[in-house]
Design a protein around this motif. Structure first.
Motif, PDB file in Angstrom:
ATOM      1  N   ALA A  61       2.652   1.708   2.472  1.00 11.10           N
ATOM      2  CA  ALA A  61       2.304   0.402   1.904  1.00 11.10           C
ATOM      3  C   ALA A  61       3.292   0.104   0.777  1.00 11.10           C
ATOM      4  N   HIS A  62       3.508  -1.188   0.529  1.00 12.81           N
ATOM      5  CA  HIS A  62       4.402  -1.578  -0.566  1.00 12.81           C
ATOM      6  C   HIS A  62       3.987  -2.928  -1.114  1.00 12.81           C
ATOM      7  N   LYS A  63       4.375  -3.187  -2.363  1.00 17.00           N
ATOM      8  CA  LYS A  63       4.088  -4.471  -3.003  1.00 17.00           C
ATOM      9  C   LYS A  63       5.032  -4.633  -4.192  1.00 17.00           C
ATOM     10  N   SER A  64       5.111  -5.858  -4.672  1.00 20.07           N
ATOM     11  CA  SER A  64       5.856  -6.124  -5.898  1.00 20.07           C
ATOM     12  C   SER A  64       4.835  -6.566  -6.923  1.00 20.07           C
ATOM     13  N   SER A  65       4.857  -5.951  -8.075  1.00 21.05           N
ATOM     14  CA  SER A  65       3.894  -6.264  -9.119  1.00 21.05           C
ATOM     15  C   SER A  65       4.624  -6.418 -10.443  1.00 21.05           C
ATOM     16  N   HIS A  96       2.618  14.584   3.978  1.00 20.47           N
ATOM     17  CA  HIS A  96       1.851  15.551   4.773  1.00 20.47           C
ATOM     18  C   HIS A  96       0.367  15.193   4.836  1.00 20.47           C
ATOM     19  N   GLY A  97       0.055  13.913   5.117  1.00 22.55           N
ATOM     20  CA  GLY A  97      -1.329  13.480   5.289  1.00 22.55           C
ATOM     21  C   GLY A  97      -2.032  13.046   4.024  1.00 22.55           C
ATOM     22  N   ARG A  98      -1.398  13.186   2.878  1.00 27.37           N
ATOM     23  CA  ARG A  98      -1.986  12.751   1.610  1.00 27.37           C
ATOM     24  C   ARG A  98      -1.198  11.543   1.115  1.00 27.37           C
ATOM     25  N   VAL A  99      -1.915  10.440   0.834  1.00 29.90           N
ATOM     26  CA  VAL A  99      -1.261   9.204   0.383  1.00 29.90           C
ATOM     27  C   VAL A  99      -1.290   9.147  -1.134  1.00 29.90           C
ATOM     28  N   THR A 100      -0.117   8.895  -1.720  1.00 29.93           N
ATOM     29  CA  THR A 100       0.009   8.849  -3.185  1.00 29.93           C
ATOM     30  C   THR A 100      -0.578   7.560  -3.743  1.00 29.93           C
ATOM     31  N   ASP A 101      -0.657   7.524  -5.047  1.00 32.13           N
ATOM     32  CA  ASP A 101      -0.950   6.309  -5.785  1.00 32.13           C
ATOM     33  C   ASP A 101       0.241   5.362  -5.645  1.00 32.13           C
ATOM     34  N   TRP A 102       0.171   4.152  -6.227  1.00 36.26           N
ATOM     35  CA  TRP A 102       1.318   3.245  -6.262  1.00 36.26           C
ATOM     36  C   TRP A 102       2.383   3.840  -7.167  1.00 36.26           C
ATOM     37  N   LEU A 103       3.592   4.019  -6.631  1.00 28.46           N
ATOM     38  CA  LEU A 103       4.687   4.630  -7.373  1.00 28.46           C
ATOM     39  C   LEU A 103       5.856   3.655  -7.463  1.00 28.46           C
ATOM     40  N   PRO A 104       6.627   3.712  -8.550  1.00 26.51           N
ATOM     41  CA  PRO A 104       7.819   2.859  -8.648  1.00 26.51           C
ATOM     42  C   PRO A 104       8.905   3.337  -7.687  1.00 26.51           C
ATOM     43  N   VAL A 105       9.707   2.383  -7.213  1.00 28.10           N
ATOM     44  CA  VAL A 105      10.802   2.671  -6.294  1.00 28.10           C
ATOM     45  C   VAL A 105      12.107   2.561  -7.060  1.00 28.10           C
ATOM     46  N   LYS A 106      12.903   3.629  -7.024  1.00 31.52           N
ATOM     47  CA  LYS A 106      14.174   3.641  -7.739  1.00 31.52           C
ATOM     48  C   LYS A 106      15.128   2.635  -7.107  1.00 31.52           C
ATOM     49  N   GLY A 107      15.819   1.893  -7.938  1.00 28.17           N
ATOM     50  CA  GLY A 107      16.794   0.917  -7.468  1.00 28.17           C
ATOM     51  C   GLY A 107      17.996   0.898  -8.390  1.00 28.17           C
ATOM     52  N   VAL A 149       8.508   9.186  -8.824  1.00 28.18           N
ATOM     53  CA  VAL A 149       9.371   8.038  -8.571  1.00 28.18           C
ATOM     54  C   VAL A 149       9.914   8.193  -7.158  1.00 28.18           C
ATOM     55  N   ILE A 150       9.938   7.082  -6.420  1.00 27.51           N
ATOM     56  CA  ILE A 150      10.410   7.116  -5.039  1.00 27.51           C
ATOM     57  C   ILE A 150      11.926   6.932  -5.011  1.00 27.51           C
ATOM     58  N   HIS A 151      12.619   7.852  -4.362  1.00 24.61           N
ATOM     59  CA  HIS A 151      14.055   7.743  -4.099  1.00 24.61           C
ATOM     60  C   HIS A 151      14.191   7.359  -2.632  1.00 24.61           C
ATOM     61  N   ARG A 152      14.971   6.336  -2.377  1.00 28.74           N
ATOM     62  CA  ARG A 152      14.980   5.646  -1.097  1.00 28.74           C
ATOM     63  C   ARG A 152      15.649   6.387   0.050  1.00 28.74           C
ATOM     64  N   SER A 153      15.213   6.039   1.229  1.00 20.76           N
ATOM     65  CA  SER A 153      15.831   6.163   2.534  1.00 20.76           C
ATOM     66  C   SER A 153      16.475   7.482   2.901  1.00 20.76           C
ATOM     67  N   ILE A 154      15.828   8.153   3.794  1.00 21.03           N
ATOM     68  CA  ILE A 154      16.395   9.300   4.481  1.00 21.03           C
ATOM     69  C   ILE A 154      16.506   8.850   5.939  1.00 21.03           C
ATOM     70  N   PHE A 155      17.717   8.855   6.495  1.00 24.46           N
ATOM     71  CA  PHE A 155      17.869   8.446   7.891  1.00 24.46           C
ATOM     72  C   PHE A 155      17.025   9.365   8.764  1.00 24.46           C
ATOM     73  N   SER A 156      16.412   8.765   9.797  1.00 24.72           N
ATOM     74  CA  SER A 156      15.505   9.522  10.664  1.00 24.72           C
ATOM     75  C   SER A 156      15.663   9.022  12.099  1.00 24.72           C
ATOM     76  N   ASP A 157      14.943   9.653  13.027  1.00 23.40           N
ATOM     77  CA  ASP A 157      14.962   9.196  14.421  1.00 23.40           C
ATOM     78  C   ASP A 157      14.433   7.766  14.522  1.00 23.40           C
ATOM     79  N   GLU A 158      13.417   7.438  13.712  1.00 25.45           N
ATOM     80  CA  GLU A 158      12.820   6.105  13.745  1.00 25.45           C
ATOM     81  C   GLU A 158      13.735   5.062  13.093  1.00 25.45           C
ATOM     82  N   LEU A 159      14.430   5.439  12.035  1.00 20.44           N
ATOM     83  CA  LEU A 159      15.336   4.541  11.317  1.00 20.44           C
ATOM     84  C   LEU A 159      16.692   5.228  11.144  1.00 20.44           C
TER      85      LEU A 159
END
Length: 185
Positions: free
Chosen positions: A23-27, A38-49, A80-90
């Motif tokens: 999930a994502h949002k701008s606030s 691994h099946g556990r969803v975090t709280d809302w975290l900032p995304v590094k940019g 803090v979320i560090h973006r994008s790891i290339f994967s089979d899906e992306l």
């Protein structure tokens, strides 16, 4: 660091974790996301940019994007979320290599630059708009494949060659000839 070895081990294991955006949002001008680790969803975290007084770069985050969560104290809910790891899906964009920088959008638009050939390519799905008080193009040749409209004067310092007809508001100039300086009026 805690003295309990089990707690120390838990903290170290949670310093950097891989997960998937769910999930994502701008606030209040901040990009936030929740990550499934691994099946556990975090709280809302900032995304590094990239953002400072010089430049701001915004790239929307998407569900399914693989990311890393860096948690200074081993608590993923304060990371803090560090973006994008290339994967089979992306996967990385097609044509990506050690010489080519690529920005590719989901609708097919984007640009790429190959440093080995010096070729830069811009791809727009609909329209490109350049706006500036002055645009200077310095090139050996310019090829335009398509109709060209000009809403101002055209000044040419050199020859004009055409394989088509030439007309103006008064009519055909292609076959117009005069030897005595007469006007068409």
């Amino acid at each position: 660091m805690p003295k309990d070895p089990n707690e120390q081990d838990r903290i170290v294991k949670n310093l950097i974790r891989n997960g998937t955006i769910v999930a994502h949002k701008s606030s209040e001008g901040k990009l936030l996301a929740r990550v499934d680790i691994h099946g556990r969803v975090t709280d809302w975290l900032p995304v590094k940019g990239v953002s400072n007084r010089y430049v701001k770069i915004y790239i929307p985050i998407t569900k399914g994007e693989q990311v890393e969560v860096h948690s200074e104290f081993g608590n993923a809910d304060s990371g803090v979320i560090h973006r994008s790891i290339f994967s089979d899906e992306l996967p990385e964009p097609q044509g990506a290599d050690e010489h080519t920088a690529i920005v590719e959008f989901h609708d097919g638009g984007g640009f790429r630059y190959d440093t080995s050939s010096g070729k830069m390519e811009f791809i727009a799905v609909a329209e490109i708009r350049l706006a500036a008080p002055h645009i200077d193009m310095d090139c050996e040749t310019l090829h335009i494949a398509g109709d060209t409209d000009n809403d101002g004067s055209l000044n040419v310092d050199g020859d004009i060659t055409t394989s088509g007809e030439i007309t103006d508001a008064m009519g055909d100039l292609t076959n117009f000839t005069t030897t005595d300086g007469a006007s068409r009026a």
